[in-house]
Design a protein around this motif. Sequence first.
Motif, mmCIF file in Angstrom:
data_model
loop_
_atom_site.group_PDB
_atom_site.id
_atom_site.type_symbol
_atom_site.label_atom_id
_atom_site.label_comp_id
_atom_site.label_asym_id
_atom_site.label_seq_id
_atom_site.Cartn_x
_atom_site.Cartn_y
_atom_site.Cartn_z
ATOM 1 N N UNK A 111 -5.993 -20.473 32.361
ATOM 2 C CA UNK A 111 -6.660 -21.771 32.457
ATOM 3 C C UNK A 111 -7.919 -21.825 31.612
ATOM 4 N N UNK A 112 -8.666 -20.734 31.571
ATOM 5 C CA UNK A 112 -9.975 -20.748 30.910
ATOM 6 C C UNK A 112 -9.869 -20.597 29.389
ATOM 7 N N UNK A 113 -8.748 -20.149 28.871
ATOM 8 C CA UNK A 113 -8.618 -19.927 27.429
ATOM 9 C C UNK A 113 -8.690 -21.240 26.661
ATOM 10 N N UNK A 114 -9.484 -21.253 25.594
ATOM 11 C CA UNK A 114 -9.564 -22.427 24.729
ATOM 12 C C UNK A 114 -8.281 -22.570 23.909
ATOM 13 N N UNK A 115 -8.045 -23.770 23.396
ATOM 14 C CA UNK A 115 -6.872 -24.007 22.551
ATOM 15 C C UNK A 115 -6.900 -23.141 21.295
ATOM 16 N N UNK A 116 -8.122 -22.802 20.838
ATOM 17 C CA UNK A 116 -8.232 -21.971 19.638
ATOM 18 C C UNK A 116 -8.012 -20.483 19.934
ATOM 19 N N UNK A 117 -7.738 -20.157 21.202
ATOM 20 C CA UNK A 117 -7.445 -18.777 21.570
ATOM 21 C C UNK A 117 -8.609 -17.999 22.126
ATOM 22 N N UNK A 118 -9.823 -18.538 21.996
ATOM 23 C CA UNK A 118 -11.008 -17.841 22.492
ATOM 24 C C UNK A 118 -11.180 -17.987 23.992
ATOM 25 N N UNK A 119 -12.052 -17.139 24.538
ATOM 26 C CA UNK A 119 -12.366 -17.185 25.968
ATOM 27 C C UNK A 119 -13.870 -17.357 26.150
ATOM 28 N N UNK A 120 -14.276 -18.315 26.990
ATOM 29 C CA UNK A 120 -15.705 -18.431 27.296
ATOM 30 C C UNK A 120 -16.120 -17.327 28.262
ATOM 31 N N UNK A 121 -17.416 -17.095 28.343
ATOM 32 C CA UNK A 121 -17.901 -16.073 29.273
ATOM 33 C C UNK A 121 -17.704 -16.517 30.723
ATOM 34 N N UNK A 122 -17.908 -17.804 30.987
ATOM 35 C CA UNK A 122 -17.731 -18.401 32.316
ATOM 36 C C UNK A 122 -16.767 -19.583 32.211
ATOM 37 N N UNK A 123 -16.141 -19.902 33.310
ATOM 38 C CA UNK A 123 -15.364 -21.131 33.432
ATOM 39 C C UNK A 123 -15.244 -21.448 34.924
ATOM 40 N N UNK A 124 -15.584 -22.683 35.322
ATOM 41 C CA UNK A 124 -15.850 -23.890 34.540
ATOM 42 C C UNK A 124 -17.313 -24.103 34.146
ATOM 43 N N UNK A 125 -18.193 -23.184 34.466
ATOM 44 C CA UNK A 125 -19.614 -23.301 34.145
ATOM 45 C C UNK A 125 -19.810 -23.286 32.630
ATOM 46 N N UNK A 126 -20.441 -24.328 32.085
ATOM 47 C CA UNK A 126 -20.643 -24.423 30.638
ATOM 48 C C UNK A 126 -22.118 -24.372 30.253
ATOM 49 N N UNK A 127 -22.974 -23.956 31.174
ATOM 50 C CA UNK A 127 -24.399 -23.925 30.906
ATOM 51 C C UNK A 127 -24.805 -22.861 29.901
ATOM 52 N N UNK A 128 -25.864 -23.141 29.152
ATOM 53 C CA UNK A 128 -26.452 -22.204 28.191
ATOM 54 C C UNK A 128 -25.394 -21.623 27.262
ATOM 55 N N UNK A 129 -25.293 -20.296 27.203
ATOM 56 C CA UNK A 129 -24.338 -19.629 26.301
ATOM 57 C C UNK A 129 -23.005 -19.329 26.992
ATOM 58 N N UNK A 130 -22.822 -19.808 28.217
ATOM 59 C CA UNK A 130 -21.641 -19.435 28.995
ATOM 60 C C UNK A 130 -20.335 -20.001 28.423
ATOM 61 N N UNK A 131 -20.432 -21.070 27.644
ATOM 62 C CA UNK A 131 -19.225 -21.680 27.086
ATOM 63 C C UNK A 131 -18.825 -21.081 25.744
ATOM 64 N N UNK A 132 -19.680 -20.224 25.174
ATOM 65 C CA UNK A 132 -19.359 -19.622 23.887
ATOM 66 C C UNK A 132 -18.149 -18.690 23.989
ATOM 67 N N UNK A 133 -17.392 -18.588 22.897
ATOM 68 C CA UNK A 133 -16.356 -17.561 22.811
ATOM 69 C C UNK A 133 -17.084 -16.222 22.830
ATOM 70 N N UNK A 134 -16.752 -15.378 23.800
ATOM 71 C CA UNK A 134 -17.585 -14.212 24.088
ATOM 72 C C UNK A 134 -16.844 -12.889 23.976
ATOM 73 N N UNK A 135 -17.221 -12.123 22.946
ATOM 74 C CA UNK A 135 -16.760 -10.737 22.839
ATOM 75 C C UNK A 135 -17.733 -9.793 23.533
ATOM 76 N N UNK A 136 -18.951 -10.268 23.758
ATOM 77 C CA UNK A 136 -20.008 -9.440 24.340
ATOM 78 C C UNK A 136 -19.539 -8.730 25.601
ATOM 79 N N UNK A 137 -19.880 -7.436 25.704
ATOM 80 C CA UNK A 137 -19.475 -6.608 26.846
ATOM 81 C C UNK A 137 -17.953 -6.607 27.043
ATOM 82 N N UNK A 138 -17.225 -6.816 25.940
ATOM 83 C CA UNK A 138 -15.755 -6.767 25.950
ATOM 84 C C UNK A 138 -15.112 -7.839 26.829
ATOM 85 N N UNK A 139 -15.830 -8.932 27.092
ATOM 86 C CA UNK A 139 -15.321 -9.964 28.003
ATOM 87 C C UNK A 139 -13.957 -10.490 27.577
#
Length: 342
Positions: A111-139
Amino acid sequence: MKFKLYTLALGLIAVNLSAQIKKDTLAEKMLLYQLPIGGWGKQLEDKSVVNYDLPVDKTLLKKIKSTGDDHATIDNNATSREINALIKAYAATKNPEYLKSAEKGISYLLLMQYKNGGFPQYYPNTGLYRKQVTYNDNAMINALTVLYNVAEGKNGFDVVDSKLKEKSKTAVQKGIDCILKTQILQKGVPSIWGDQYNEITLQPEKARAFEPVSLATAESVGIVRFLMMQPVVTPEIEKSVKSAVRWFSANDIEGYSYNVTKQNGKTVRVLAEDKNSVIWARFYDVVTNKPLFGDRDGSVKYNYNDVSEERRNGYSWYGDFAGKLINKEYPKWLEKNKIADQ
């Protein structure tokens, strides 16, 4: 009469079997912590860290129940950790509740995967950097690894519903496409990856103040390992892996070690000369490949000793991130797939 006795006997057997369903203490706690949306948080509503070692009393249970979906995340191993543990618990106990919970978690990842294939750090929370496609900490790689296991039926995931398997195959391919698109080019040559990307443009972005736009070594090692897991090595994957390994080989730091010690109860991190050691910086400039360091005030430093003491000792700025990848894993991958190292 015989039919009634037979039916009664079957009912008693069913009751006995139900009573024999084994329970796993950790898995039972994970059922409690699972959020309605299907994912898990790394924190509760009061910002206390999720800790499965704690006994669940009335006070803690109340905190768990008051935590909403906005806390669902794939950061700090959350959600992937629970799905993996529940699959293992199901294999050991055959408790259907564990499989059901794991499948709900898998559905959350899809459900949380974007159409472009990326994954946000949080979902459904989109605050601050949480909606970015996140490789950080291997997320994102943690999430994709779960879906890869589902798609391939590996590591105990063969028990997952077939519909989720098909969806996971599609999700993994979309994820790989996103990975290939986000490998940062330097004068047209692929290097490695950043920590975070804009979820629409897929351009690198900064996250926390001390996490600037940069090439991220630790996460990039995880990305390369994920690409090398794939059963089919496409020309695009081959090029991506080779390019990343070349970048790591060209940008290591020889003759230094990074030592972490305790002094007066405080963590102290020291970069020291060591002729037998090879390390990499945590972050590199996307253009010059110079090691860089972020600080709490959002400033970027190019000298480790210029970083504030709090951040210098509160973050891992160097490590032997790519050593095993270059020296062992990559050569084995080349040999296994009969690929020339050119």
